[in-house]
Design an enzyme around this catalytic site. Structure first.
Site, PDB file in Angstrom:
ATOM      1  N   LYS A  23       0.838  -1.206   0.000  1.00 44.16           N
ATOM      2  CA  LYS A  23       0.000   0.000   0.000  1.00 44.16           C
ATOM      3  C   LYS A  23       0.870   1.252   0.000  1.00 44.16           C
ATOM      4  CE  LYS A  23      -1.669   1.760   3.983  1.00 44.16           C
ATOM      5  NZ  LYS A  23      -1.383   3.206   4.055  1.00 44.16           N
ATOM      6  N   ASN A  24       1.861   1.276   0.878  1.00 42.62           N
ATOM      7  CA  ASN A  24       2.633   2.507   1.045  1.00 42.62           C
ATOM      8  C   ASN A  24       3.540   2.792  -0.134  1.00 42.62           C
ATOM      9  OD1 ASN A  24       1.345   2.858   3.418  1.00 42.62           O
ATOM     10  ND2 ASN A  24       3.103   2.383   4.736  1.00 42.62           N
ATOM     11  N   ARG A  93      -4.795  10.368   3.570  1.00 40.88           N
ATOM     12  CA  ARG A  93      -3.731  11.317   3.845  1.00 40.88           C
ATOM     13  C   ARG A  93      -2.612  11.230   2.814  1.00 40.88           C
ATOM     14  NH1 ARG A  93      -0.475  14.174   7.628  1.00 40.88           N
ATOM     15  NH2 ARG A  93       1.599  13.723   6.861  1.00 40.88           N
ATOM     16  N   ASP A 117      -5.212   8.493   8.916  1.00 35.00           N
ATOM     17  CA  ASP A 117      -5.227   7.706  10.140  1.00 35.00           C
ATOM     18  C   ASP A 117      -5.352   8.581  11.375  1.00 35.00           C
ATOM     19  OD1 ASP A 117      -5.081   5.295   9.034  1.00 35.00           O
ATOM     20  OD2 ASP A 117      -2.980   4.907   9.525  1.00 35.00           O
ATOM     21  N   ASP A 306       4.240   0.797  12.214  1.00 41.82           N
ATOM     22  CA  ASP A 306       3.006   0.127  11.771  1.00 41.82           C
ATOM     23  C   ASP A 306       2.766  -1.182  12.528  1.00 41.82           C
ATOM     24  OD1 ASP A 306       2.336   1.535   8.814  1.00 41.82           O
ATOM     25  OD2 ASP A 306       4.381   1.667   9.538  1.00 41.82           O
TER      26      ASP A 306
END
Ligand code: UD1
Length: 422
Positions: A23-24, A93, A117, A306
């Site tokens: 995802k990141n 974000r 988040d 995380d």
């Protein structure tokens, strides 16, 4: 209609699971596509909510985004829009990462100030100060960051006070089309930054040192669209590794990059797990109650923030007492109140948490407060007596593709159910 995840605890995870793209990384690769007109293709894209939101954002900027399985085709026009609206940015974000590429391509960008988040203030000062050093004029107006570089951006040296992932990425994507050489010092070193840099290099950018603390970028006049494959998601891989250790299971985690998980795996071995790793496969086996482990989160290559909720969940059923320290996001501990509802014994003081392990947790209704907290609560449910229900699962959907299905395939007793709003 909302959904919740219902977990009946008590079963070890057994079998094989395949990890999708990160995802990141993928969100930034999608933003990088904005830098070159034409069709870029991103492969190994996870089927997560954040990718859908980012796709919508790119469409509003004039791109066409087509999904085909785990491949995304991004058709970027010659003239892209430069405004990212609040309704999308507040849901994601990471959409702030269009700031650098839009400024580089259009000479202007108007990006709503993000939400995302619920884990702390997450400032943007480093993004702004770096772009200003490169010649951008940036104001905050009516909830938007309005950035202009009418004469283009110019290379310079930027020292980041903190190795921010997002700021490093924005500056990197701005610098590839800037005039002259940009040096980002104290840059973030996450594997997702190296992945972004390699896509930019494939597009024709001149980038040196990504993955280290000093990145040097020589600006070029234009970039070409490319096809790029997203790096595997180390956080998802680590989530399954931690879940295996918590439940006393044995799982082969496929299509991952164990080298990106060194510290996490080292901690799991300290818990008593057996870990075998090859280039792309991780085998984790646990045959006893885990021993408590102390953890301190730090930017990569430190222990990733995380994982903090998951490591707290793990320690809450471990043998012994652990001290867990969070150094990156001030709000990460908010989810602890939910874990305490499951019977965890946790005391916090500032950014330290003392976790006293119990043999088992006790199932209860809880609420996900962000992506990783949500995953951690599901993991806690796997080692809790009776039934745990995790509400607000949309947080989990932001970062985990088919999480419940994957856990079920490993033998967990877990389902998603629709809750009708009353
Ligand atoms: C990214 C990841 C997130 C991960 C985090 C740290 C994405 C989409 N998200 O978030 O999953 O947990 O990296 O590895 O890639 N900060 C400032 N000013 C700034 C920028 C950051 O004060 O201008 C602070 C933040 O408030 C936070 C810390 O720096 O306390 C880390 O932020 P950063 O590394 O930028 O994380 P993100 O890019 O938001």
């Amino acid at each position: 209609m909302t959904e919740r995840i219902v977990v009946h605890g008590g079963r070890p995870l057994l079998g094989e699971v395949t990890v999708s793209g990160a995802k990141n990384s993928v969100l930034k690769l999608m933003a990088a596509a904005l830098l070159a007109p034409g069709r870029s293709v991103v492969r190994n894209v996870p089927a997560i909510l954040d990718v859908k939101i980012m796709s919508e954002l790119l469409c509003r900027l004039g791109c066409e985004v087509t999904a085909d399985g785990d491949t995304l085709r991004l058709d970027v026009p010659d003239r892209v829009g430069h405004e990212a609206d609040y309704d999308l940015v507040r849901r994601l974000r990471a959409s702030i990462c269009v700031l650098g590429p839009l400024l580089a391509r259009c000479g202007e960008a108007k990006v709503a100030l993000p939400g995302g988040d619920n884990i702390g203030s997450r400032g943007l000062d480093l993004h702004v100060a770096g772009l200003q050093r490169m010649g951008a004029e940036i104001e905050s107006e009516h909830g938007f960051l309005v950035a202009r570089a009418p004469h283009g951006l110019r290379g310079t040296t930027v020292w980041l006070d903190f190795p921010s992932v997002g700021a490093t990425e924005n500056l990197l994507m701005a610098a590839v089309l800037a005039e002259g050489t940009t040096v980002i010092d104290n840059a973030a070193r996450e594997p997702e930054i190296a992945d972004l840099a390699s896509m930019l290099q494939e597009m024709g950018a001149k980038v040196d040192g990504a993955g280290s603390s000093t990145i040097e970028i020589q600006g070029v006049g234009e970039l070409q669209p490319v096809t790029h494959t997203t790096v595997p998601d180390r956080i998802v891989a680590g989530t399954f590794a931690i879940a295996t250790v918590m439940t006393g299971g044995s799982v082969r985690i496929l299509r991952c990059r164990p080298e990106h998980l060194e510290i996490v795996l080292d901690r799991l071995v300290s818990c008593g797990a057996e870990v075998e790793a090859s280039d792309t496969v991780l085998q984790v086996t646990m045959d006893r109650r885990p021993a408590a482990v102390d953890v301190v989160t730090l930017p990569y290559p430190g222990f990733a923030t995380d994982f903090l909720p998951m490591v707290i969940a793990l320690n809450s059923v471990a043998d012994g007492v652990a001290m867990v320290t969070e150094n990156v996001f001030e709000g990460r501990f908010r989810f602890i109140q939910e874990l305490v509802r499951l019977g965890a014994d946790i005391r916090t003081d500032g950014h330290h948490a003392v976790v006293r392990g119990r043999p088992r947790l006790s199932g209860a209704p809880v609420e996900a407060t962000d992506i990783r907290a949500g995953a951690a609560l599901v993991l806690a449910g796997l080692v809790a007596d009776c039934t745990t229900t995790v509400a607000e699962v949309h947080h989990i959907d932001r970062g985990y593709a088919g999480f419940v299905g994957q856990l079920r395939s490993l033998g967990a007793e877990v389902v998603r159910e629709v809750v009708s709003d009353e």
